[in-house]
Design a protein around this motif. Structure first.
Motif: not given
Length: 476
Positions: A346, A348-349, A367
């Motif tokens: 993922t 995440v940012t 992640t």
């Protein structure tokens, strides 16, 4: 488009390349051409090496005091020409000007002053009678003409790391800077005109072929490169064919191991800065966070918050933490590596371009990655960091060491015993504790495995540019 065709610096003067081919030098902030750089030929390399060879005859015989004085003047000139150097480099790299001034000019001058002192501190075994009737002693001598190749991520700093110790030890230099970032190195050469004798420092511009010609030149006694693993292997092979010495500072895949007892906010901030400084275009940058499973979610949240506060921006932007990626090829490669992470991972940012022009890339945290993923195993060299969990100390060490790179790492914990055990077990040339990325001139920098061999900085770095001769005389 600029019509300026840059020139080589050979035997104390700027001279045009003998070739007819050239490359555009592009400002990565706006993708505009700012200069043209020649693709120097074998004849240009011959001229530069011949100049260095002539200069070696006298420079190698100078006293350490003389070499120290020259390097100290070099450091003073570097600081005096800071604005010119910063402007030249920012055109090629897009780095924040304040960062270049502080982290490359000021620090570079300090490093030159260290090398100046180290010139007078080379040591060997004391003379003695190790066999009855004979006296032995050791001479530590310069190697000869050194061929050096520098990268585009820190053009000025990497040039100083190579030029400083080589000259301190009494060698002469032919250096080829990266084809995308040549201008600050040319300013560096210009300011040495009245400091170094002609031919001691020579700069030849060009592409990979130019670098290969330098490395394989029969009059070059030693080669040194900071660059990719691919380039380092090519240099090592070429050097081996002539049995010449090679000094290789290559890639990295640095882990930060975070144990459950840390101050999470402080650790996350320090790791984020070490991940995204210079846009992650740093072989020592944190690229893998290995965090104890008990604090994974909390650390990721803090890491994302820290990452989102470290924005890319233009060279004159006081709020910019880093600039663009260096060139379109590299920007594309980083983008593709992030896009290729599996569905189990993922982002995440980050994970995207910033702005409509230039090669700016957002700070990125990923992640859910697996140890076998390419994003974990291979160098990204961008503002990208992955996060994995571990359950105990042994697993953390295994995950950290399970990559082919071995340059830099860090351990984050309050437990002294953990520090002692883990720093000893980590298979990396540098291990930081509760910090990551500070460097000082007095300490060596260099890695193991696919990160290369040889040391930059420190007295070890100067020794790498020397050879050892045993002299034995009869006492009768």
């Amino acid at each position: 488009m600029s019509n300026e065709l840059l020139q080589n610096y050979i035997d104390g003067r700027f001279v045009p390349s003998s070739g007819t081919e050239s490359m555009d030098v592009v400002d990565p902030t706006d993708e505009k051409v700012v200069a043209r750089s020649p693709i120097s030929t074998a004849d240009d390399i011959d001229s530069a090496v011949a100049a260095a060879e002539r200069a070696f005859a006298s420079w190698s015989k100078t006293t350490p005091k003389v070499r120290q004085a020259a390097l100290l003047k070099f450091a003073d000139a570097l600081e005096a020409h800071s604005a010119e150097i910063v402007d030249a480099q920012s055109r090629n790299t897009g780095q924040p000007k304040a960062v270049i001034a502080a982290e490359e000019v000021t620090v570079g001058a300090d490093q030159l002053r260290f090398f100046a002192g180290a010139a007078r501190m080379l040591e060997g075994k004391s003379a003695g009678e190790y066999m009855e009737g004979f006296t032995s002693y050791v001479r530590r001598e310069p190697v000869g003409v050194i061929g050096q190749v520098t990268p585009w991520n820190y053009p000025l700093m990497m040039a100083i790391w190579k030029i400083g110790p080589a000259l301190a030890a009494g060698n002469t230099v032919v250096l080829k800077p990266s084809d995308t970032t040549p201008e600050s190195t040319l300013v560096l050469a210009k300011i040495t005109k009245n400091i170094l004798p002609d031919g001691v420092l020579n700069i030849v511009l060009g592409d990979g072929g130019t670098g290969a010609a330098l490395v394989s030149h029969p009059k070059v006694s030693m080669v040194s490169i900071t660059g990719s693993v691919r380039a380092g292997i090519a240099v090592a092979v070429a050097a081996a064919q002539q049995l010449k010495r090679a000094h290789l500072e290559l890639g990295g895949k640095a882990p930060a191991i975070v144990f459950g007892d840390v101050d999470i906010a402080s650790a996350a901030q320090g790791i984020a800065e070490a991940s995204f400084f210079n846009g992650g275009q740093d072989c020592t940058a944190v690229t893998r966070v290995l965090v104890h499973e008990d604090i994974h979610d909390e650390l990721v949240g803090a890491l994302v918050k820290a990452a989102d506060g470290l924005k890319p921006g233009m060279p004159d932007d006081p709020d910019a933490f880093y600039g663009p990626l260096n060139n379109i090829r590299h920007f594309t490669a980083v983008s593709e590596k992030v896009a290729a992470v599996g569905e189990h991972a993922t982002v995440v940012t980050g994970g995207h371009r910033v702005g409509e022009s230039g090669f700016f890339y957002a700070p990125t945290v990923i992640t859910g990655v697996r140890q076998t993923d390419d994003i974990v195993q291979e160098e990204t060299f961008g503002p990208v960091v992955t996060v994995q969990t571990f359950s105990d100390e042994s697993e953390a060490i295994d995950l950290a060491n399970d990559v082919k790179y071995a340059l830099a790492s860090s351990v984050w914990t309050k437990d002294h015993g953990v520090v002692q055990r883990v720093t000893a077990a980590l298979d990396f040339g540098a291990v930081w504790v509760n910090c990551h990325i500070p460097l000082v001139a007095e300490m060596p920098h260099g890695g193991f495995k696919y990160s290369g061999y040889g040391k930059d900085l420190s007295a070890y770095g100067v020794e790498d540019y020397t050879r050892i001769k045993h002299v034995m005389s009869s006492n009768s």
